[in-house]
Design an enzyme around this catalytic site. Structure first.
Site, PDB file in Angstrom:
ATOM      1  N   ARG A   8     -10.349  25.676  20.692  1.00  0.00           N
ATOM      2  CA  ARG A   8      -9.604  24.434  20.510  1.00  0.00           C
ATOM      3  C   ARG A   8      -9.128  24.332  19.057  1.00  0.00           C
ATOM      4  NH1 ARG A   8     -13.885  23.179  23.956  1.00  0.00           N
ATOM      5  NH2 ARG A   8     -13.210  22.393  25.991  1.00  0.00           N
ATOM      6  N   LYS A  16     -16.130  20.084  21.990  1.00  0.00           N
ATOM      7  CA  LYS A  16     -15.642  18.902  22.696  1.00  0.00           C
ATOM      8  C   LYS A  16     -16.602  18.567  23.828  1.00  0.00           C
ATOM      9  CE  LYS A  16     -11.561  17.008  25.014  1.00  0.00           C
ATOM     10  NZ  LYS A  16     -10.230  17.315  25.578  1.00  0.00           N
ATOM     11  N   HIS A  40      -2.348  23.873  20.789  1.00  0.00           N
ATOM     12  CA  HIS A  40      -3.297  23.882  21.903  1.00  0.00           C
ATOM     13  C   HIS A  40      -2.844  24.827  23.013  1.00  0.00           C
ATOM     14  CE1 HIS A  40      -6.082  22.327  24.950  1.00  0.00           C
ATOM     15  NE2 HIS A  40      -6.690  21.688  23.989  1.00  0.00           N
ATOM     16  N   ARG A  59      -4.495  28.256  24.404  1.00  0.00           N
ATOM     17  CA  ARG A  59      -5.567  28.280  25.409  1.00  0.00           C
ATOM     18  C   ARG A  59      -4.970  28.493  26.803  1.00  0.00           C
ATOM     19  NH1 ARG A  59     -10.505  26.478  24.188  1.00  0.00           N
ATOM     20  NH2 ARG A  59     -10.815  25.138  26.028  1.00  0.00           N
ATOM     21  N   HIS A  63     -15.421  25.896  28.970  1.00  0.00           N
ATOM     22  CA  HIS A  63     -15.376  24.940  30.064  1.00  0.00           C
ATOM     23  C   HIS A  63     -16.717  24.990  30.804  1.00  0.00           C
ATOM     24  CE1 HIS A  63     -10.695  25.141  30.316  1.00  0.00           C
ATOM     25  NE2 HIS A  63     -11.125  24.413  29.306  1.00  0.00           N
ATOM     26  N   TYR A 123     -24.281  28.111  32.697  1.00  0.00           N
ATOM     27  CA  TYR A 123     -24.480  29.356  31.976  1.00  0.00           C
ATOM     28  C   TYR A 123     -24.765  29.065  30.510  1.00  0.00           C
ATOM     29  CZ  TYR A 123     -22.464  31.985  35.900  1.00  0.00           C
ATOM     30  OH  TYR A 123     -22.221  32.544  37.111  1.00  0.00           O
TER      31      TYR A 123
END
Length: 422
Positions: free
Chosen positions: A249, A276, A347, A350, A374, A384
């Protein structure tokens, strides 16, 4: 050494005369008198909380004397020393005064917001309150929630919608949650939004917006070459070169610190506090980090810039101070300067990686999602951890860097049909 400011005297304050434009008389330690063209004499206190600089009103002279203004400054400094924003305390106190006998919308909205902050990302909590202060409180804030009707709310939302449709919809959601909170707290008997949807109130259909991104290989190649030919700041150029390679990010890249780069393992370990995530999740995972494997090309960029910025805590410091990170505006301006305004955003790298690594390199989507930080869970529903599939992700990041090199040179990049993990 900062310049010492001589404190004001009562005579200076009393004799201050208006001018064509407002001006300041500094007293020191953040306190100053703002003299307006209309003869107003307003006490103000400048302070910094985190990376933000703020100004707080302390009253007007002569109702608030010089001595009283200094005392209010000291009270504010005590709150700051404990990590409390004095400006927010003042706003809450003001809201309580507005409705001492009734539950005003501003009072209950701030109470609702305070109860949500722990589970929200800091940026979301801040933006939500700023939107309420700008768009809702001036018109509905002083009204008792028991008296607010849908006919009071609609004009306010329509006014916002004329200027910013998406903000209006977000305010609809926030107000709905606030009134549900009011029902649960037994302040009111019925939510005025009950049984309604945004489309029942809003005049326009929402327009879905995405960050512009060059997700076609033939479109991305010219941008990559333009970055390599960038003639501006070397620090900005290095940040631009690294962005597509690591696709983190924007804030995570700008705030990268040398202490987070492991040159031996070719890894960048981003502290979880910088990610984030909601405040609750950050507390839960305190001390953890997100691991970004670094390709050979990414390592070369870090090594190239280290002699220039290695004495700064930040890999990409700002132009004005080595002790503050580069601004996002500097990177956005560079993209515009290269001629890609409206086609690509900071951005957007990504989205580029998510699309092309999946469709061209044909790598397992869960590896990509994990590298994008994510939420990814295994077959048992467990999240994970930072080392999940690390070997496969290292291989993926090198394949991606090599693919980007091929795009820049115009080489024919062969699709990789073999999955990274079978």
């Amino acid at each position: 050494m900062p310049k010492r400011i001589a404190p004001l005297s009562e005579t200076q304050v009393r004799n201050a005369k208006p001018k064509d434009k407002e001006y300041k008389l500094m007293d020191g330690f953040g306190l100053f008198l703002l003299v307006t063209p209309t003869s107003g004499k307003l006490w103000r206190f400048d302070y910094r909380l985190g990376d933000k600089r703020k100004t707080m009103a302390l009253g007007a002279y002569p109702e608030v004397s010089l001595a009283e203004a200094r005392q209010r400054r000291e009270d504010a400094k005590k709150l700051l020393a404990n990590g409390v924003d004095p400006g927010e305390i003042k706003k809450a106190q003001k809201a309580a005064v507005i409705s001492s006998n009734e539950k005003s919308l501003e009072v209950v909205a701030r109470a609702w917001h305070a109860g949500k902050v722990e589970g929200w990302a800091e940026s979301h909590a801040k933006t939500t309150m700023e939107r309420l202060e700008k768009n809702i409180f001036p018109w509905l804030g002083a009204m008792p929630v028991s008296e607010i009707k849908l006919s009071d709310i609609k004009p306010v939302l329509h006014r916002i919608e004329e200027r910013a449709p998406e903000s209006a919809r977000r305010m609809y959601v926030a107000l709905n949650m606030i009134f549900r909170y009011c029902v649960a707290s037994e302040f009111i008997g019925r939510n005025p939004f009950e049984g309604l949807k945004p489309k029942d109130i809003m005049r326009r259909e929402p327009i879905e917006k995405h960050f512009p991104a060059l997700t076609q290989p033939h479109e991305l190649a010219p941008l990559l070459r333009a970055i390599d030919d960038f003639k501006g700041s070397f620090v900005v150029k290095c940040a631009l070169q690294l962005a597509p390679l690591v696709f983190v990010r924007p804030g995570e890249l700008r705030h990268a610190e040398w202490s987070e780069i492991d040159f031996d393992k070719a890894e960048w370990n981003i502290p979880i506090e910088k990610m984030k995530l909601s405040t609750k999740e950050k507390i839960k995972r305190k001390g953890d980090f997100h691991c970004v494997p670094l390709s050979r090309q990414a390592m070369e960029i870090f090594k190239a810039i280290q002699p220039l910025t290695g004495r700064s805590p930040y890999v990409f410091p700002g132009a004005r101070s080595y002790f503050r990170p580069m601004s996002e505006a500097a990177l956005t301006a560079a993209i515009h300067r290269m001629g890609f305004q409206g086609e690509m955003t900071w951005h957007g790298f990504r989205a580029v990686a998510r699309t092309l690594i999946d469709e061209v390199l044909q790598i397992r989507p869960d590896f990509i999602e994990h590298q994008l930080a994510h939420a990814v869970r295994d077959a048992l529903g467990r999240a994970y951890n930072r080392t999940s599939h690390l070997a496969e992700r290292k291989k993926m990041m090198q394949q991606w860097a090599d693919y980007l090199d091929g795009l820049k040179t115009g080489a024919k990049v062969i699709r990789i049909s073999d999955r990274t993990a079978k």
